[in-house]
Motif scaffolding. Structure first.
Motif, PDB file in Angstrom:
ATOM      1  N   LYS A  59       5.797  94.019  14.356  1.00  0.00           N
ATOM      2  CA  LYS A  59       6.572  93.004  13.298  1.00  0.00           C
ATOM      3  C   LYS A  59       6.142  93.054  11.775  1.00  0.00           C
ATOM      4  CE  LYS A  59       6.847  89.772  17.030  1.00  0.00           C
ATOM      5  NZ  LYS A  59       6.070  88.751  17.864  1.00  0.00           N
ATOM      6  N   ALA A  60       4.825  93.338  11.760  1.00  0.00           N
ATOM      7  CA  ALA A  60       4.233  93.657  10.416  1.00  0.00           C
ATOM      8  C   ALA A  60       4.873  95.042   9.965  1.00  0.00           C
ATOM      9  CB  ALA A  60       2.910  94.079  10.488  1.00  0.00           C
ATOM     10  N   VAL A  61       5.117  96.115  10.429  1.00  0.00           N
ATOM     11  CA  VAL A  61       5.646  97.288   9.871  1.00  0.00           C
ATOM     12  C   VAL A  61       7.180  96.885   9.527  1.00  0.00           C
ATOM     13  CG1 VAL A  61       6.712  99.514  10.670  1.00  0.00           C
ATOM     14  CG2 VAL A  61       4.238  98.887  11.257  1.00  0.00           C
ATOM     15  N   ALA A 105      13.177  97.223  19.044  1.00  0.00           N
ATOM     16  CA  ALA A 105      12.230  96.521  19.968  1.00  0.00           C
ATOM     17  C   ALA A 105      11.554  95.279  19.292  1.00  0.00           C
ATOM     18  CB  ALA A 105      11.349  97.502  20.483  1.00  0.00           C
ATOM     19  N   ALA A 106      11.364  95.529  18.060  1.00  0.00           N
ATOM     20  CA  ALA A 106      10.900  94.467  17.176  1.00  0.00           C
ATOM     21  C   ALA A 106      11.750  93.058  17.114  1.00  0.00           C
ATOM     22  CB  ALA A 106      10.448  94.657  15.666  1.00  0.00           C
ATOM     23  N   LEU A 107      13.215  93.506  17.259  1.00  0.00           N
ATOM     24  CA  LEU A 107      14.222  92.363  17.327  1.00  0.00           C
ATOM     25  C   LEU A 107      14.340  91.787  18.826  1.00  0.00           C
ATOM     26  CD1 LEU A 107      16.999  93.593  14.951  1.00  0.00           C
ATOM     27  CD2 LEU A 107      15.382  91.955  14.474  1.00  0.00           C
ATOM     28  N   ALA A 108      14.094  92.728  19.651  1.00  0.00           N
ATOM     29  CA  ALA A 108      14.132  92.000  21.187  1.00  0.00           C
ATOM     30  C   ALA A 108      13.425  90.855  21.280  1.00  0.00           C
ATOM     31  CB  ALA A 108      13.779  93.131  22.134  1.00  0.00           C
ATOM     32  N   TYR A 109      13.678  90.087  22.296  1.00  0.00           N
ATOM     33  CA  TYR A 109      12.898  88.742  22.735  1.00  0.00           C
ATOM     34  C   TYR A 109      11.783  89.380  22.892  1.00  0.00           C
ATOM     35  CZ  TYR A 109      17.215  86.003  21.736  1.00  0.00           C
ATOM     36  OH  TYR A 109      18.080  85.538  21.068  1.00  0.00           O
ATOM     37  N   ASP A 110      10.686  88.658  22.647  1.00  0.00           N
ATOM     38  CA  ASP A 110       9.362  88.759  22.896  1.00  0.00           C
ATOM     39  C   ASP A 110       9.012  88.696  24.309  1.00  0.00           C
ATOM     40  OD1 ASP A 110       6.628  89.351  22.314  1.00  0.00           O
ATOM     41  OD2 ASP A 110       6.024  87.839  21.063  1.00  0.00           O
ATOM     42  N   GLY A 114       6.309  85.905  28.101  1.00  0.00           N
ATOM     43  CA  GLY A 114       6.249  85.919  29.382  1.00  0.00           C
ATOM     44  C   GLY A 114       8.053  85.402  29.619  1.00  0.00           C
ATOM     45  N   PRO A 115       8.155  85.749  30.796  1.00  0.00           N
ATOM     46  CA  PRO A 115       9.708  85.590  31.273  1.00  0.00           C
ATOM     47  C   PRO A 115      10.498  84.234  31.075  1.00  0.00           C
ATOM     48  CG  PRO A 115       8.410  85.981  33.346  1.00  0.00           C
ATOM     49  CD  PRO A 115       7.684  86.137  32.060  1.00  0.00           C
ATOM     50  N   ASP A 116       9.377  83.341  31.208  1.00  0.00           N
ATOM     51  CA  ASP A 116      10.255  81.987  30.859  1.00  0.00           C
ATOM     52  C   ASP A 116      10.071  81.309  29.604  1.00  0.00           C
ATOM     53  OD1 ASP A 116      10.450  81.769  33.768  1.00  0.00           O
ATOM     54  OD2 ASP A 116       8.527  80.969  34.114  1.00  0.00           O
ATOM     55  N   SER A 117       9.573  82.137  28.823  1.00  0.00           N
ATOM     56  CA  SER A 117       9.402  81.653  27.128  1.00  0.00           C
ATOM     57  C   SER A 117      10.930  81.501  26.678  1.00  0.00           C
ATOM     58  CB  SER A 117       8.509  82.581  26.492  1.00  0.00           C
ATOM     59  OG  SER A 117       8.462  82.380  25.116  1.00  0.00           O
ATOM     60  N   VAL A 118      10.890  80.418  26.042  1.00  0.00           N
ATOM     61  CA  VAL A 118      12.484  80.223  25.151  1.00  0.00           C
ATOM     62  C   VAL A 118      12.138  80.601  23.643  1.00  0.00           C
ATOM     63  CG1 VAL A 118      13.065  78.341  26.528  1.00  0.00           C
ATOM     64  CG2 VAL A 118      11.636  77.795  24.877  1.00  0.00           C
ATOM     65  N   TYR A 119      10.921  81.061  23.456  1.00  0.00           N
ATOM     66  CA  TYR A 119      10.706  81.500  21.928  1.00  0.00           C
ATOM     67  C   TYR A 119      11.011  82.687  21.759  1.00  0.00           C
ATOM     68  CZ  TYR A 119       8.433  76.797  22.190  1.00  0.00           C
ATOM     69  OH  TYR A 119       7.975  75.719  22.446  1.00  0.00           O
ATOM     70  N   GLU A 120      11.814  83.181  20.777  1.00  0.00           N
ATOM     71  CA  GLU A 120      12.004  84.589  20.135  1.00  0.00           C
ATOM     72  C   GLU A 120      10.984  84.758  19.173  1.00  0.00           C
ATOM     73  OE1 GLU A 120      15.655  83.193  19.236  1.00  0.00           O
ATOM     74  OE2 GLU A 120      14.957  81.960  17.511  1.00  0.00           O
ATOM     75  N   ASN A 121      10.976  86.244  18.992  1.00  0.00           N
ATOM     76  CA  ASN A 121       9.891  86.562  18.043  1.00  0.00           C
ATOM     77  C   ASN A 121      10.297  86.181  16.575  1.00  0.00           C
ATOM     78  OD1 ASN A 121      11.319  88.820  16.782  1.00  0.00           O
ATOM     79  ND2 ASN A 121      10.710  89.981  18.857  1.00  0.00           N
ATOM     80  N   ALA A 122       9.323  86.299  15.733  1.00  0.00           N
ATOM     81  CA  ALA A 122       9.480  86.162  14.408  1.00  0.00           C
ATOM     82  C   ALA A 122      10.547  87.109  13.627  1.00  0.00           C
ATOM     83  CB  ALA A 122       8.343  86.251  13.383  1.00  0.00           C
ATOM     84  N   CYS A 123      10.625  88.365  14.069  1.00  0.00           N
ATOM     85  CA  CYS A 123      11.941  89.151  13.523  1.00  0.00           C
ATOM     86  C   CYS A 123      12.978  88.743  13.928  1.00  0.00           C
ATOM     87  CB  CYS A 123      11.187  90.699  14.017  1.00  0.00           C
ATOM     88  SG  CYS A 123       9.944  91.268  13.414  1.00  0.00           S
ATOM     89  N   SER A 124      13.146  88.525  15.023  1.00  0.00           N
ATOM     90  CA  SER A 124      14.436  88.171  15.705  1.00  0.00           C
ATOM     91  C   SER A 124      14.904  86.801  15.066  1.00  0.00           C
ATOM     92  CB  SER A 124      14.627  88.094  16.827  1.00  0.00           C
ATOM     93  OG  SER A 124      15.815  87.472  17.367  1.00  0.00           O
TER      94      SER A 124
END
Length: 189
Positions: A59-61, A105-110, A114-124
């Motif tokens: 994400k930093a990169v 991969a940085a855009l893919a969901y985090d 965990g598989p039940d997380s509804v939070y996407e990553n900051a890049c996405s």
């Protein structure tokens, strides 16, 4: 990076990040954290202190390019042809994903959440927020089918980039697959 950190910690962060950008570009998401530490002249514990997970490092990169893609989306929002503006921006995202191994991969969901997380990553989240107005306008203009979400379009791009990653010319292959997805299978009339 917090401004209150010591000067040497800020220098280490900058050096680690610069080396990580080169390593990720060369070796993708599986770039060796130990190699990054050695090349940056720091211990692996220092790398982990600044970037506790591989995902945090990716994400930093990617942050600078994500910011540029967000600005590009904003700039294209004023274009007359809303479909062309959306497709041009999506094409820019595809091109960057294909040229910077690991960005898809940085855009893919985090998956670390965990598989039940509804939070996407900051890049996405940043990319989706930037592209949503372009999609919304294209839908309003009748240039793109209703019901398509920006998340679905980013997922499509991630899939294309990952599928093209090991092709001899990943950028050309990703562009071809993106154009195929946009055009569909119908013959040109």
């Amino acid at each position: 990076m917090p401004a209150h950190q010591r000067a040497d910690a800020r220098r280490n962060y900058a050096r680690i990040l610069a080396v990580a950008e080169e390593e990720v570009a060369a070796h993708g998401v599986n770039a060796s954290l130990e190699q990054i530490a050695r090349t940056a002249g720091v211990g692996s514990a220092t790398v982990r202190r600044h970037f506790p997970t591989r995902s945090a490092l990716l994400k930093a990169v990617s942050r600078t390019r994500i910011e540029a893609l967000c600005v590009r989306a904003h700039d294209l929002a004023g274009e007359d042809d809303s479909r062309s503006a959306l497709l041009e921006w999506l094409s820019d995202v595809v091109a960057y994903c294909a040229s910077a191994r690991g960005f898809a991969a940085a855009l893919a969901y985090d998956d670390e959440a965990g598989p039940d997380s509804v939070y996407e990553n900051a890049c996405s989240a940043a990319i989706e927020e930037a592209g949503a107005p372009l999609l919304h306008r294209a839908v309003q203009d009748g240039a793109v089918e209703r019901g398509i979400t920006i998340g679905e379009l980013i997922t499509l791009i991630v899939g294309i980039a990952l599928a093209s990653e090991h092709h001899p010319d990943p950028a050309a292959q990703a562009d071809r697959l993106f154009r195929l997805a946009v055009a569909g299978l119908s013959p040109r009339s």
